[in-house]
Design a protein around this motif. Sequence first.
Motif, PDB file in Angstrom:
ATOM      1  N   GLY A 116       3.151 -11.225 -15.818  1.00 54.63           N
ATOM      2  CA  GLY A 116       1.932 -11.544 -15.721  1.00 54.63           C
ATOM      3  C   GLY A 116       1.078 -11.553 -14.413  1.00 54.63           C
ATOM      4  N   MET A 117       1.731 -10.778 -13.489  1.00 53.38           N
ATOM      5  CA  MET A 117       1.301 -10.792 -12.168  1.00 53.38           C
ATOM      6  C   MET A 117       0.508  -9.403 -11.935  1.00 53.38           C
ATOM      7  SD  MET A 117       4.494 -11.986  -9.508  1.00 53.38           S
ATOM      8  CE  MET A 117       5.231 -10.509  -9.954  1.00 53.38           C
ATOM      9  N   ASP A 118      -0.390  -9.433 -11.048  1.00 55.35           N
ATOM     10  CA  ASP A 118      -1.155  -8.221 -10.635  1.00 55.35           C
ATOM     11  C   ASP A 118      -0.165  -7.049 -10.319  1.00 55.35           C
ATOM     12  OD1 ASP A 118      -3.378  -9.272 -11.875  1.00 55.35           O
ATOM     13  OD2 ASP A 118      -4.257 -10.111  -9.830  1.00 55.35           O
ATOM     14  N   ALA A 119      -0.317  -5.963 -10.553  1.00 56.90           N
ATOM     15  CA  ALA A 119       0.564  -4.799 -10.171  1.00 56.90           C
ATOM     16  C   ALA A 119      -0.079  -4.508  -8.714  1.00 56.90           C
ATOM     17  CB  ALA A 119       0.542  -3.525 -10.893  1.00 56.90           C
ATOM     18  N   GLU A 120       0.768  -4.417  -7.572  1.00 54.96           N
ATOM     19  CA  GLU A 120       0.265  -4.331  -6.166  1.00 54.96           C
ATOM     20  C   GLU A 120       0.289  -2.679  -5.947  1.00 54.96           C
ATOM     21  OE1 GLU A 120       2.116  -6.422  -3.486  1.00 54.96           O
ATOM     22  OE2 GLU A 120       1.896  -8.566  -4.505  1.00 54.96           O
ATOM     23  N   GLU A 121      -0.701  -1.960  -5.328  1.00 57.81           N
ATOM     24  CA  GLU A 121      -0.790  -0.933  -4.884  1.00 57.81           C
ATOM     25  C   GLU A 121      -0.624  -0.555  -3.636  1.00 57.81           C
ATOM     26  OE1 GLU A 121      -1.370   1.524  -6.926  1.00 57.81           O
ATOM     27  OE2 GLU A 121      -1.589   0.223  -8.775  1.00 57.81           O
ATOM     28  N   VAL A 122       0.101   0.465  -3.207  1.00 55.72           N
ATOM     29  CA  VAL A 122       0.205   0.688  -1.633  1.00 55.72           C
ATOM     30  C   VAL A 122      -0.210   2.228  -1.430  1.00 55.72           C
ATOM     31  CG1 VAL A 122       2.225  -0.653  -1.407  1.00 55.72           C
ATOM     32  CG2 VAL A 122       2.417   1.694  -2.145  1.00 55.72           C
ATOM     33  N   ALA A 123      -0.434   2.378  -0.017  1.00 55.40           N
ATOM     34  CA  ALA A 123      -1.401   3.580   0.379  1.00 55.40           C
ATOM     35  C   ALA A 123      -0.511   4.758   0.155  1.00 55.40           C
ATOM     36  CB  ALA A 123      -1.749   3.622   1.619  1.00 55.40           C
ATOM     37  N   LYS A 124       0.852   4.755   0.223  1.00 47.75           N
ATOM     38  CA  LYS A 124       1.867   5.751   0.105  1.00 47.75           C
ATOM     39  C   LYS A 124       2.828   5.419  -0.940  1.00 47.75           C
ATOM     40  CE  LYS A 124       0.922   7.239   4.798  1.00 47.75           C
ATOM     41  NZ  LYS A 124       1.406   7.369   6.186  1.00 47.75           N
ATOM     42  N   PRO A 125       2.661   5.556  -2.281  1.00 46.41           N
ATOM     43  CA  PRO A 125       3.765   5.148  -3.275  1.00 46.41           C
ATOM     44  C   PRO A 125       4.931   5.815  -3.240  1.00 46.41           C
ATOM     45  CG  PRO A 125       1.324   5.665  -4.067  1.00 46.41           C
ATOM     46  CD  PRO A 125       1.202   6.259  -2.996  1.00 46.41           C
ATOM     47  N   LEU A 126       4.973   7.029  -2.549  1.00 43.83           N
ATOM     48  CA  LEU A 126       6.484   7.875  -2.628  1.00 43.83           C
ATOM     49  C   LEU A 126       7.230   7.244  -1.541  1.00 43.83           C
ATOM     50  CD1 LEU A 126       8.049  10.288  -3.597  1.00 43.83           C
ATOM     51  CD2 LEU A 126       6.915  11.554  -1.663  1.00 43.83           C
ATOM     52  N   LEU A 127       6.689   6.835  -0.121  1.00 44.78           N
ATOM     53  CA  LEU A 127       7.320   6.282   0.565  1.00 44.78           C
ATOM     54  C   LEU A 127       7.924   4.787   0.021  1.00 44.78           C
ATOM     55  CD1 LEU A 127       5.718   6.497   4.016  1.00 44.78           C
ATOM     56  CD2 LEU A 127       7.909   7.648   3.380  1.00 44.78           C
ATOM     57  N   ASN A 128       7.250   4.110  -0.729  1.00 48.22           N
ATOM     58  CA  ASN A 128       7.606   2.698  -1.239  1.00 48.22           C
ATOM     59  C   ASN A 128       8.800   3.079  -2.326  1.00 48.22           C
ATOM     60  OD1 ASN A 128       6.825   0.159  -3.104  1.00 48.22           O
ATOM     61  ND2 ASN A 128       6.440  -0.095  -1.093  1.00 48.22           N
ATOM     62  N   TYR A 129       8.519   3.894  -2.985  1.00 45.28           N
ATOM     63  CA  TYR A 129       9.711   4.335  -4.194  1.00 45.28           C
ATOM     64  C   TYR A 129      10.932   4.693  -3.229  1.00 45.28           C
ATOM     65  CZ  TYR A 129       6.179   4.148  -7.851  1.00 45.28           C
ATOM     66  OH  TYR A 129       5.138   3.579  -8.978  1.00 45.28           O
ATOM     67  N   LEU A 130      10.598   5.439  -2.283  1.00 43.66           N
ATOM     68  CA  LEU A 130      12.034   5.863  -1.601  1.00 43.66           C
ATOM     69  C   LEU A 130      12.764   4.509  -1.003  1.00 43.66           C
ATOM     70  CD1 LEU A 130      13.683   7.986  -0.548  1.00 43.66           C
ATOM     71  CD2 LEU A 130      12.115   8.311   1.372  1.00 43.66           C
ATOM     72  N   GLY A 131      11.772   3.630  -0.213  1.00 49.60           N
ATOM     73  CA  GLY A 131      12.317   2.446   0.409  1.00 49.60           C
ATOM     74  C   GLY A 131      13.129   1.770  -0.627  1.00 49.60           C
ATOM     75  N   ALA A 132      12.676   1.510  -1.939  1.00 51.51           N
ATOM     76  CA  ALA A 132      13.407   0.625  -2.978  1.00 51.51           C
ATOM     77  C   ALA A 132      14.722   1.248  -3.339  1.00 51.51           C
ATOM     78  CB  ALA A 132      12.116   0.206  -3.828  1.00 51.51           C
ATOM     79  N   THR A 303       9.263   1.605   3.274  1.00 51.47           N
ATOM     80  CA  THR A 303       8.511   0.496   2.709  1.00 51.47           C
ATOM     81  C   THR A 303       7.431   0.031   3.508  1.00 51.47           C
ATOM     82  OG1 THR A 303      10.474  -0.107   1.558  1.00 51.47           O
ATOM     83  CG2 THR A 303       8.561  -1.895   1.631  1.00 51.47           C
ATOM     84  N   ALA A 304       7.828  -0.205   4.939  1.00 49.26           N
ATOM     85  CA  ALA A 304       6.755  -0.518   5.812  1.00 49.26           C
ATOM     86  C   ALA A 304       5.751   0.383   6.048  1.00 49.26           C
ATOM     87  CB  ALA A 304       7.259  -0.973   7.362  1.00 49.26           C
ATOM     88  N   PHE A 305       5.862   1.688   6.310  1.00 45.77           N
ATOM     89  CA  PHE A 305       4.922   2.515   6.483  1.00 45.77           C
ATOM     90  C   PHE A 305       4.184   2.745   5.187  1.00 45.77           C
ATOM     91  CE2 PHE A 305       7.845   3.848  10.212  1.00 45.77           C
ATOM     92  CZ  PHE A 305       7.004   3.497  11.182  1.00 45.77           C
TER      93      PHE A 305
END
Length: 308
Positions: A116-132, A303-305
Amino acid sequence: MSNNGTDLTLGFISSSVAILLFGSNYVPLKKYDTGDGMFLQWVLCAAIWLVALVANLVLHCPKFWPFAMVGGCIWATGNIAVVPVMKTIGLGLGLLIWGSFNALTGWTSSRFGWFGMDAEEVAKPLLNYLGAGLSVVSTFIFFFIKSEIPKNTCSMDTTPLMTEHVTNKTQDPCPGSSWVDKLSPVQSRMVGCSLAVISGILYGSTFVPIIYIKDHSKRNDSIYAGASQYGFLSGILWAIATCCWFIANHSLSAVVSFPIITAGPGFVAAMWGVFMFKEIQGQQNYLLMIFAFCIILTGALCTAFSKT
């Protein structure tokens, strides 16, 4: 400096403090015989509640939502396994494993809007997926690191956290021993790794009720409308680290702070385990640990970038 730049700076400083304290808060326990950990659980939670009370007073006592206590219950349930994990696979390796699963659970729930939380968006999804993804890879490497944990030898140097007077003349020769001390090496590793995984998943779900309240506080039709955007959880080091984590969540968003804060303490705890407690030894284990740390660092940077 812009507001965005200020938030990022505050977020990363808070993350650094949280990493240091989360990675060190269980170090004092290595000095004492903690038994099965249940008495420790009570003392630790009492200390956390006291610090949380101070934090609440500093924030001028914002309205309290009982639903937020669910997060504390989830955390406390996961924390029951801390002592068995430390006794079976050690502080460093245990924190590395549960930290990785903590990161994965917290990241996925925040990124995709679970529970039930709001999905959070990031400016660079690919980097975020890579970090995870790199955090997941590092987890599997940690399973191959062997730790050296001495068994309970009834040493007089260890001071039990709680003692009781026994009238029965037949006493246990090792009064501080628990079921964990009776496991074989193979059983210890299996139990320790399994409990670390379960704890990590529960730890990663701790913030769900509070983030849910924060997300729904922005909606006028919600019962949580107008709820404070800052919160606290009811162990001094852990409570201060958690306060810093809340600040990082607010400044960076949970989808960024979770992989950084949950992966970092494992590095700190592993350093305690290597240099102070000698839990991790051998060139092969050192190389595996360094390799895993490099992956974690790369993932944290990605993830940070991804935020900017």
